[in-house]
Design an enzyme around this catalytic site. Structure first.
Site, PDB file in Angstrom:
ATOM      1  CB  SER A 197      -0.924   0.022   1.225  1.00  0.00           C
ATOM      2  OG  SER A 197      -1.695   1.203   1.241  1.00  0.00           O
ATOM      3  CE  LYS A 218      -2.769  -2.414  -0.765  1.00  0.00           C
ATOM      4  NZ  LYS A 218      -3.759  -2.177  -1.808  1.00  0.00           N
ATOM      5  CG  HIS A 257      -5.143  -0.480   3.456  1.00  0.00           C
ATOM      6  ND1 HIS A 257      -5.263   0.046   2.189  1.00  0.00           N
ATOM      7  CD2 HIS A 257      -4.359   0.389   4.153  1.00  0.00           C
ATOM      8  CE1 HIS A 257      -4.592   1.185   2.115  1.00  0.00           C
ATOM      9  NE2 HIS A 257      -4.029   1.407   3.296  1.00  0.00           N
ATOM     10  CG  ASN A 258      -7.099  -1.287  -1.048  1.00  0.00           C
ATOM     11  OD1 ASN A 258      -6.194  -0.968  -0.289  1.00  0.00           O
ATOM     12  ND2 ASN A 258      -6.887  -1.594  -2.299  1.00  0.00           N
ATOM     13  CD  GLU A 272      -7.390   3.774  -0.523  1.00  0.00           C
ATOM     14  OE1 GLU A 272      -7.610   3.990  -1.732  1.00  0.00           O
ATOM     15  OE2 GLU A 272      -6.417   3.112  -0.112  1.00  0.00           O
TER      16      GLU A 272
END
Length: 519
Positions: free
Chosen positions: A170, A224, A227-228, A231
């Site tokens: 990231s 990940k 995480h996105n 986001e």
């Protein structure tokens, strides 16, 4: 000496001697453009990167800048030449035009990093290189792969004696070059070798590397993905705050930029708040208008937010703020549907005075912060749910630690999340930590007033509303799900549970006088 320390020493001591800016090997034929770069004596690469798009190229440069000899390969040899011609002075590169030459350049155990498009393209690259490798070698997928694909690939390659590592990277192209956050999934043995390398190229916060071993098989890519998803929620919440400050408070984009800059100095301090202020302050060179006013209001997405929502449904994780952020992007692109709704009535509340606007700005700050905490909490709970489902042993505090730098959602309050899990590794929710709970308590009135103001004026705040509804759902003493149980039993004999005794029960609805029966 630990295995990890031993591997670090081996990597350091086996780096070849280099002389810069010569030719590699014998002179190239006159019909082939020479590959300029580093002339390697005893050329043996510590790691190889295939797929030299922006992310792959920058990761290769990052490894080289940190002292590693890097083999580089691309399906189009022109990209390989361009990299070493332009950046060969940054470190030691071994350019390779064929798959066989690329693999031959790697020291054992070979570490081969794939940086290509997720999906079928990744499978094709794996199929090309795996037959050239030997037991103990490692294939690292640094793309945005779906975690289920990573689990499948890891299992298949494990049977062939190869380590498959799914590394979530990231930070975008800048992070890839200057220090990303790296979420590594795979075997412990592979991380013993790769860990020192990823930690050295990662971002650092307080001297601590923003890279860690998340867990086995697809754990790295799963984290990940979440995480996105966070986001997506974070960006949508910021966008809703901007919209409220503009439409309700009446501020201009440049004035809102100043507000965001001030927020960035406090508890909302984060990379996304910082760049939002920059975007809002930017003036379009062609028109002289605020940049945000000349950009089409239809946002795209590449799939990771959608994957988060789909996976959350499979796991039964209520990531409502993340879901609403994802659906908001989808709605923004529905031009025909938006046209059909255009002109329909909305709110009628008059705009605020400047004195009222100042007070409203404070309310929006509370609402943004509280909603942000809820969105992050939803992401952490989803990681917990997946860890239970797939048998991953994930250190949730370590996730917060590596997200403090390099990644897109890096924020000041991540250090508090890290500390909360250091105190209680089994913490079910961030709201179980006293300081977060107190802040949410303090935000109650302004949070609700913000959402109510938006509703009165007809301004959409789907992520704010979803975060507040999530909070109210989980704090409620009793939910209307009891009625849902009755409905399901009525039309489908799905049975229900009772509050006064254990078991599953069914009511014979067509025969009102007949008692319920245990299922």
């Amino acid at each position: 000496m630990t295995d990890r320390a031993r591997n670090r020493r081996r990597i350091e001591t086996n780096r070849p001697t280099v002389r810069t800016w010569g030719y590699r090997g014998p002179p190239a034929p006159s019909t082939t453009p020479p590959i300029l770069g580093t002339y390697l004596v005893n050329a043996t690469a510590a790691i190889g990167v295939t797929g030299l798009g922006v992310m792959g190229r920058n990761l290769a440069r990052n490894f080289a800048r940190n002292g590693y000899t890097v083999a580089v390969h691309n399906r189009s040899a022109g990209r390989t030449r361009a990299l070493v011609e332009e950046f060969g002075h940054e470190g030691a590169f071994v350019p390779a035009e064929s798959a066989a030459d690329f693999v031959a350049a790697l020291e054992r155990p070979r570490r081969l990093m794939i940086m290509v498009q997720a999906g079928a393209v990744t499978d094709a690259v794996i199929d090309e290189f795996a037959p050239l490798l030997e037991p103990g070698d490692m294939i690292i997928d640094g793309g945005n792969a779906h975690y289920a694909d990573t689990r499948r690939r890891e299992e298949a390659l494990r049977e062939r004696g190869l380590h498959f590592v799914g590394a979530g990277v990231s930070g975008g192209e800048e992070g890839a070059l200057n220090g990303p956050a790296v979420m590594v999934g795979g075997s412990t043995e592979s991380y013993d070798v790769l860990g020192p390398m990823f930690e050295s190229i990662s971002a650092k916060v307080g001297g601590e590397p923003c890279a860690t071993h998340i867990g086995t098989d697809g754990a790295g890519h799963f984290v990940k993905m979440v995480h996105n998803g966070i986001e997506y929620a974070d960006m949508q919440l910021i966008a809703e705050a901007y919209d409220l400050l503009r439409q309700v408070a009446g501020y201009t984009p440049s004035e809102i930029a100043d507000i965001f800059r001030s927020w960035n100095e406090g508890r909302l301090g984060s990379y996304l708040i910082e760049i939002t202020a920059e975007v809002l302050a930017h003036t379009d060179a062609a028109t002289g208008l605020a940049f945000v006013d000349v950009v089409a209001d239809a946002a795209g997405q590449k799939g990771t937010g959608r994957w988060t929502v789909q996976t959350a449904l499979d796991l039964g994780s209520p990531v409502t703020a993340i879901a609403q952020a994802t659906f908001s992007r989808a709605a923004s692109g529905q031009s025909a549907l938006r046209a059909a709704y255009a002109g329909l009535p909305g709110g009628t509340t008059p705009p605020l005075s400047r004195t009222e606007a100042t007070r409203f700005t404070s309310q929006v700050e509370h609402a943004l912060y509280a909603s942000k905490v809820i969105a992050y909490d939803q992401g952490w709970k989803m990681i917990q749910d997946a860890a239970g489902e797939f048998g991953w042993k994930i250190d949730l505090g370590a996730v917060a630690r590596i997200w403090r730098g390099g990644c897109i959602i890096r924020a000041s309050f991540l250090d508090r999340i890290r500390a909360a899990y250091a105190t209680d590794p089994d913490l079910v929710s961030l709201l179980g930590e006293m300081e977060f709970a107190m802040e949410i308590t303090d935000a109650q009135v302004p949070w609700r007033e913000t959402v109510a103001s938006a509703a009165r004026r007809g301004i959409p705040v789907p992520a704010f509303s979803a975060a507040l509804a999530h909070y109210d759902t989980l704090r409620a003493e009793r939910l209307p799900a009891a009625l849902l149980q009755g409905q399901r039993d009525y039309f489908g004999a799905h049975t229900y549970e009772r509050t006064d005794r254990p078991g599953a029960f069914h009511t014979h609805w067509a025969e009102a006088d007949r008692p319920e029966t245990a299922a």
